[in-house]
Design a protein around this motif. Structure first.
Motif, PDB file in Angstrom:
ATOM      1  N   GLY A 143       0.802  -1.218   0.000  1.00 29.30           N
ATOM      2  CA  GLY A 143       0.000   0.000   0.000  1.00 29.30           C
ATOM      3  C   GLY A 143       0.830   1.262   0.000  1.00 29.30           C
ATOM      4  N   ALA A 144       1.811   1.332  -0.875  1.00 23.35           N
ATOM      5  CA  ALA A 144       2.693   2.507  -0.926  1.00 23.35           C
ATOM      6  C   ALA A 144       3.060   2.830  -2.366  1.00 23.35           C
ATOM      7  CB  ALA A 144       3.966   2.249  -0.108  1.00 23.35           C
ATOM      8  N   VAL A 145       3.229   4.123  -2.634  1.00 21.76           N
ATOM      9  CA  VAL A 145       3.758   4.566  -3.925  1.00 21.76           C
ATOM     10  C   VAL A 145       5.235   4.879  -3.755  1.00 21.76           C
ATOM     11  CG1 VAL A 145       1.595   5.477  -4.841  1.00 21.76           C
ATOM     12  CG2 VAL A 145       3.030   6.958  -3.408  1.00 21.76           C
ATOM     13  N   PRO A 146       6.016   4.833  -4.851  1.00 16.35           N
ATOM     14  CA  PRO A 146       5.640   4.540  -6.236  1.00 16.35           C
ATOM     15  C   PRO A 146       5.642   3.051  -6.547  1.00 16.35           C
ATOM     16  CG  PRO A 146       7.952   5.116  -6.145  1.00 16.35           C
ATOM     17  CD  PRO A 146       7.438   5.214  -4.733  1.00 16.35           C
ATOM     18  N   VAL A 147       4.938   2.695  -7.638  1.00 16.05           N
ATOM     19  CA  VAL A 147       4.967   1.344  -8.192  1.00 16.05           C
ATOM     20  C   VAL A 147       5.226   1.463  -9.691  1.00 16.05           C
ATOM     21  CG1 VAL A 147       3.613  -0.735  -8.692  1.00 16.05           C
ATOM     22  CG2 VAL A 147       3.413   0.363  -6.460  1.00 16.05           C
ATOM     23  N   LEU A 148       6.116   0.617 -10.173  1.00 19.25           N
ATOM     24  CA  LEU A 148       6.401   0.562 -11.612  1.00 19.25           C
ATOM     25  C   LEU A 148       5.626  -0.599 -12.225  1.00 19.25           C
ATOM     26  CD1 LEU A 148       8.205   1.214 -14.185  1.00 19.25           C
ATOM     27  CD2 LEU A 148       9.863  -0.392 -13.226  1.00 19.25           C
ATOM     28  N   GLU A 149       4.898  -0.314 -13.309  1.00 15.65           N
ATOM     29  CA  GLU A 149       4.182  -1.385 -14.019  1.00 15.65           C
ATOM     30  C   GLU A 149       4.857  -1.615 -15.356  1.00 15.65           C
ATOM     31  OE1 GLU A 149      -0.339  -1.696 -13.951  1.00 15.65           O
ATOM     32  OE2 GLU A 149      -0.018  -1.141 -16.044  1.00 15.65           O
ATOM     33  N   LEU A 150       5.312  -2.854 -15.569  1.00 17.55           N
ATOM     34  CA  LEU A 150       5.965  -3.178 -16.838  1.00 17.55           C
ATOM     35  C   LEU A 150       4.909  -3.466 -17.909  1.00 17.55           C
ATOM     36  CD1 LEU A 150       8.886  -5.464 -15.549  1.00 17.55           C
ATOM     37  CD2 LEU A 150       8.803  -2.970 -15.817  1.00 17.55           C
ATOM     38  N   GLU A 151       5.359  -3.546 -19.155  1.00 17.29           N
ATOM     39  CA  GLU A 151       4.436  -3.713 -20.288  1.00 17.29           C
ATOM     40  C   GLU A 151       3.569  -4.963 -20.137  1.00 17.29           C
ATOM     41  OE1 GLU A 151       4.050  -1.375 -22.421  1.00 17.29           O
ATOM     42  OE2 GLU A 151       5.806  -0.176 -21.872  1.00 17.29           O
ATOM     43  N   ASP A 152       4.134  -6.019 -19.537  1.00 15.48           N
ATOM     44  CA  ASP A 152       3.374  -7.272 -19.394  1.00 15.48           C
ATOM     45  C   ASP A 152       2.559  -7.329 -18.110  1.00 15.48           C
ATOM     46  OD1 ASP A 152       5.346  -7.507 -17.546  1.00 15.48           O
ATOM     47  OD2 ASP A 152       6.227  -9.348 -18.348  1.00 15.48           O
ATOM     48  N   GLY A 153       2.457  -6.188 -17.407  1.00 20.69           N
ATOM     49  CA  GLY A 153       1.593  -6.133 -16.241  1.00 20.69           C
ATOM     50  C   GLY A 153       2.254  -6.495 -14.923  1.00 20.69           C
ATOM     51  N   VAL A 154       3.544  -6.881 -14.958  1.00 23.86           N
ATOM     52  CA  VAL A 154       4.259  -7.170 -13.701  1.00 23.86           C
ATOM     53  C   VAL A 154       4.522  -5.855 -12.967  1.00 23.86           C
ATOM     54  CG1 VAL A 154       6.512  -7.892 -12.752  1.00 23.86           C
ATOM     55  CG2 VAL A 154       5.303  -9.349 -14.389  1.00 23.86           C
TER      56      VAL A 154
END
Lengths: 207, 207
Positions: free
Chosen positions: B52-63
């Motif tokens: 429950g914390a930012v930041p989060v990186l989302e890769l192209e495949d959704g990981v």
């Protein structure tokens, strides 16, 4: 190289496992710091690590590396074949994330419980305790077992090695949970099964 | 790639600085998570990052990659030229140590003070506060400014880049110290001078 540590304690064991996995155990000299007697809080040791914690790696030229993650980075990159921390961007990132989650939510939380809500290492070392914070961290550690479990992303990584580094931290956390009054974690069947599997590794059995 | 964050907050800024230093700012899409409204604690976001914390990186495949150190590892190794986290064993280890010290003793301590001993982000988000622990961490943050200062080892490293990654964390910590009631840190002359120097970097000025 020298490792200042105290055999059997959770953070020293993380590095002893890493050394064994890298085949470097016999390349270092272990120097015992008498943690139960508070030697890690005395000026001579604080000159090596101002945070007053073991383990500390001393290089040949006298430079000191503290913090388990930093020592592991060193050991893992010495031969330029990082089998513990990963090589490519994606693998490194997933290992780091798992490792950080296990460290923050499980190992550190269990240690906070131990140092704040139990007698810990005794009144001569535990000079500040916040019992309520310690009890809160008991809850956090139990919740952290779920959060630090590898999800589908990491499990799909090659040869299963990616979760390795994170596993060390879960293992130490689970040992710490078992330690003293922290019995809640011991009832978790999946954790126990996983722990038994990991304990079969020679690096873990002798840490 | 997508970055889920909230501009201006300390941890999001760490990644915005890393993106700028790597020339990757325009390669990502920023998605605002309404942290002041508690969006980061809702189920949709917890599916991206259970912490429950930012930041989060989302890769192209959704990981999803969470934890600032893990995201930085990813960004820094994408081009196989790690300018932020170091390349050789010794450099990597020293950067990791500095970074971990700055994170644990300064940034995390200041954040704990903020979330526990001040109104923090408001009663709808700060559902558990331990005021005594918060005040203790105000002391820890001020002491941590000294501990996280680069010593002679790292300063001797090539081209001064080694302290770079650690610097981000000191910077965010010092900003957080300035935030709200935490004025003790603002009186430290050397920290202020250092902060002014670092603030001149374009990556920092726009974070």
């Amino acid at each position: 190289m020298k490792i200042y540590d105290y055999k059997g304690f959770p953070n020293p064991a993380r590095i002893r496992i890493a050394l064994a996995e890298k085949g470097l155990t016999h390349a270092v000299e272990f120097v015992t710091v008498d943690v139960p007697a508070g030697e890690h809080k005395r000026p001579e040791f604080l000159a090596r690590n101002p945070a007053g914690a073991v383990p500390v790696l001393e290089l040949e030229d006298g430079v000191h590396i503290a913090e388990c993650t930093a020592i592991t980075e060193y050991l893992d990159h010495l031969d330029r074949q990082p089998i513990l921390t990963g090589e490519a961007a994606r693998e490194r990132a997933l290992i780091h994330m798992l490792h950080r989650r296990a460290e923050a939510n499980l190992l550190d939380a269990a240690a906070t419980y131990f140092h704040h809500a139990t007698p810990g290492l005794g009144p001569h070392i535990e000079i500040y305790q916040n019992r309520e914070w310690g009890e809160k961290n008991r809850e956090r550690a139990l919740a952290g077992i779920a959060v630090s479990r590898p999800g589908p992303g990491p499990a799909a990584l090659s040869r299963g090695r990616a979760v390795h580094h994170g596993r060390h931290h879960r293992l130490r956390g689970s040992r710490l949970c078992r330690h003293r009054q922290h019995r809640g974690a011991g009832r978790l069947v999946r954790l126990k099964a996983w722990r038994a599997r990991v304990a079969e590794r020679p690096s873990v059995a002798h840490a």
